[in-house]
Design a protein around this motif. Structure first.
Motif, PDB file in Angstrom:
ATOM      1  N   GLU A 219     -48.015-111.176   6.016  1.00 49.82           N
ATOM      2  CA  GLU A 219     -49.278-111.707   6.077  1.00 49.82           C
ATOM      3  C   GLU A 219     -49.755-112.849   5.129  1.00 49.82           C
ATOM      4  O   GLU A 219     -50.118-114.119   5.161  1.00 49.82           O
ATOM      5  CB  GLU A 219     -50.506-111.027   6.538  1.00 49.82           C
ATOM      6  CG  GLU A 219     -50.621-110.088   7.712  1.00 49.82           C
ATOM      7  CD  GLU A 219     -51.385-109.239   7.894  1.00 49.82           C
ATOM      8  OE1 GLU A 219     -51.941-108.674   8.973  1.00 49.82           O
ATOM      9  OE2 GLU A 219     -51.844-108.299   6.992  1.00 49.82           O
ATOM     10  N   GLN A 220     -49.255-112.373   3.617  1.00 45.75           N
ATOM     11  CA  GLN A 220     -49.530-113.077   2.727  1.00 45.75           C
ATOM     12  C   GLN A 220     -48.717-114.396   2.792  1.00 45.75           C
ATOM     13  O   GLN A 220     -49.080-115.525   2.300  1.00 45.75           O
ATOM     14  CB  GLN A 220     -49.027-112.476   1.380  1.00 45.75           C
ATOM     15  CG  GLN A 220     -50.096-111.045   1.061  1.00 45.75           C
ATOM     16  CD  GLN A 220     -49.875-110.625  -0.176  1.00 45.75           C
ATOM     17  OE1 GLN A 220     -49.590-111.243  -1.063  1.00 45.75           O
ATOM     18  NE2 GLN A 220     -49.895-109.365  -0.168  1.00 45.75           N
ATOM     19  N   GLN A 221     -47.429-114.404   3.238  1.00 45.28           N
ATOM     20  CA  GLN A 221     -46.533-115.556   3.287  1.00 45.28           C
ATOM     21  C   GLN A 221     -47.022-116.544   4.224  1.00 45.28           C
ATOM     22  O   GLN A 221     -47.006-117.613   4.084  1.00 45.28           O
ATOM     23  CB  GLN A 221     -45.164-115.142   3.422  1.00 45.28           C
ATOM     24  CG  GLN A 221     -44.245-114.418   2.539  1.00 45.28           C
ATOM     25  CD  GLN A 221     -43.199-114.318   2.504  1.00 45.28           C
ATOM     26  OE1 GLN A 221     -42.434-114.268   3.567  1.00 45.28           O
ATOM     27  NE2 GLN A 221     -42.213-114.017   1.282  1.00 45.28           N
ATOM     28  N   ARG A 222     -47.690-115.954   5.433  1.00 45.60           N
ATOM     29  CA  ARG A 222     -48.191-116.930   6.407  1.00 45.60           C
ATOM     30  C   ARG A 222     -49.669-117.591   5.759  1.00 45.60           C
ATOM     31  O   ARG A 222     -49.824-118.768   6.043  1.00 45.60           O
ATOM     32  CB  ARG A 222     -48.608-116.014   7.652  1.00 45.60           C
ATOM     33  CG  ARG A 222     -47.394-115.905   8.514  1.00 45.60           C
ATOM     34  CD  ARG A 222     -47.750-114.980   9.879  1.00 45.60           C
ATOM     35  NE  ARG A 222     -47.531-113.742   9.292  1.00 45.60           N
ATOM     36  CZ  ARG A 222     -47.779-112.771  10.143  1.00 45.60           C
ATOM     37  NH1 ARG A 222     -48.697-112.960  11.554  1.00 45.60           N
ATOM     38  NH2 ARG A 222     -47.737-111.269  10.104  1.00 45.60           N
ATOM     39  N   VAL A 223     -50.452-116.713   4.842  1.00 44.60           N
ATOM     40  CA  VAL A 223     -51.665-117.488   4.518  1.00 44.60           C
ATOM     41  C   VAL A 223     -51.084-118.727   3.524  1.00 44.60           C
ATOM     42  O   VAL A 223     -51.718-119.610   3.438  1.00 44.60           O
ATOM     43  CB  VAL A 223     -52.293-116.348   3.661  1.00 44.60           C
ATOM     44  CG1 VAL A 223     -52.931-116.993   2.682  1.00 44.60           C
ATOM     45  CG2 VAL A 223     -53.062-115.573   4.419  1.00 44.60           C
TER      46      VAL A 223
END
Length: 215
Positions: free
Chosen positions: A135-139
């Motif tokens: 999720e952090q990488q998608r953010v």
């Protein structure tokens, strides 16, 4: 005509280890709007160090280097920085939420397969602990869509997502920002298709530059 202010130029660039060992020697490289370069090589060949050198984070670099200044260039690490505060602040960084607008933040979350976070934009959390690595990488990809940089340097920026999601993230970025120059470090060969050129670091300072489809 090419806008030189939007290009990336490397001329006779040398990068060494702290004790003087050659990582990259006499690197000459020219990237114009729309170009996309993937950097490959065995572990320890200098891939991440090259990106850190271009970011000004590695002092053992010599030669001439030019890239768009300041906030026109975005660097994404494998573990993106997530500031404290509400989710809007985390997604918009390094821009301010008001600068990009709430509608754009909502749209970016939906585009980056994070619809479950849309209604949590006001929540204040330590989002680096709440969000999974994927999720952090998608953010981080949402930040690309929101800030629309002229150059993006990405170091293993999709390592925490599966290959199908990686394909969707890169495809979205290339479609939304076709003029943005992209430089990626990735261990997966599946990322090659989203790039136009390969820079392979072959060891001892040597390197090879070729079109992606040449092999």
């Amino acid at each position: 005509t090419i806008d030189r202010e939007r290009a990336v130029r490397l001329s006779d660039v040398d990068i060494t280890t702290p004790d003087g060992g050659d990582l990259i020697r006499d690197l000459n490289l020219s990237l114009d709007p729309g170009d996309a370069l993937v950097v490959k090589g065995r572990s320890g060949s200098g891939k991440t160090t090259l990106l850190r050198g271009l970011a000004g984070l590695w002092p053992f670099i010599d030669g001439e280097f030019a890239r768009p200044p300041g906030d026109r260039t975005l660097f994404l690490s494998q573990i993106p920085y997530i500031p404290l505060g509400d989710l809007r602040t985390a997604v918009a960084y390094p821009a301010a939420p008001d600068d990009v607008g709430d509608d754009a933040i909502r749209r970016a979350l939906e585009q980056l397969f994070l619809p479950h976070l849309v209604d949590r934009r006001d929540e204040e959390e330590d989002w680096s602990k709440v969000l999974s690595p994927g999720e952090q990488q998608r953010v981080a990809f949402a930040r690309i869509l929101l800030t629309r940089p002229e150059v993006v340097f990405m170091d293993e920026a999709t390592s925490a997502v599966d290959e199908g999601l990686e394909f969707s993230l890169y495809s979205l970025m290339r479609a939304e920002l076709p003029e943005t120059i992209l430089v990626s470090v990735s261990h997966r060969s599946t990322t090659d298709q989203h790039h136009t050129e390969v820079l392979e670091l072959t060891g001892g300072g040597d390197w090879e530059l070729r079109p992606v489809n040449s092999r």
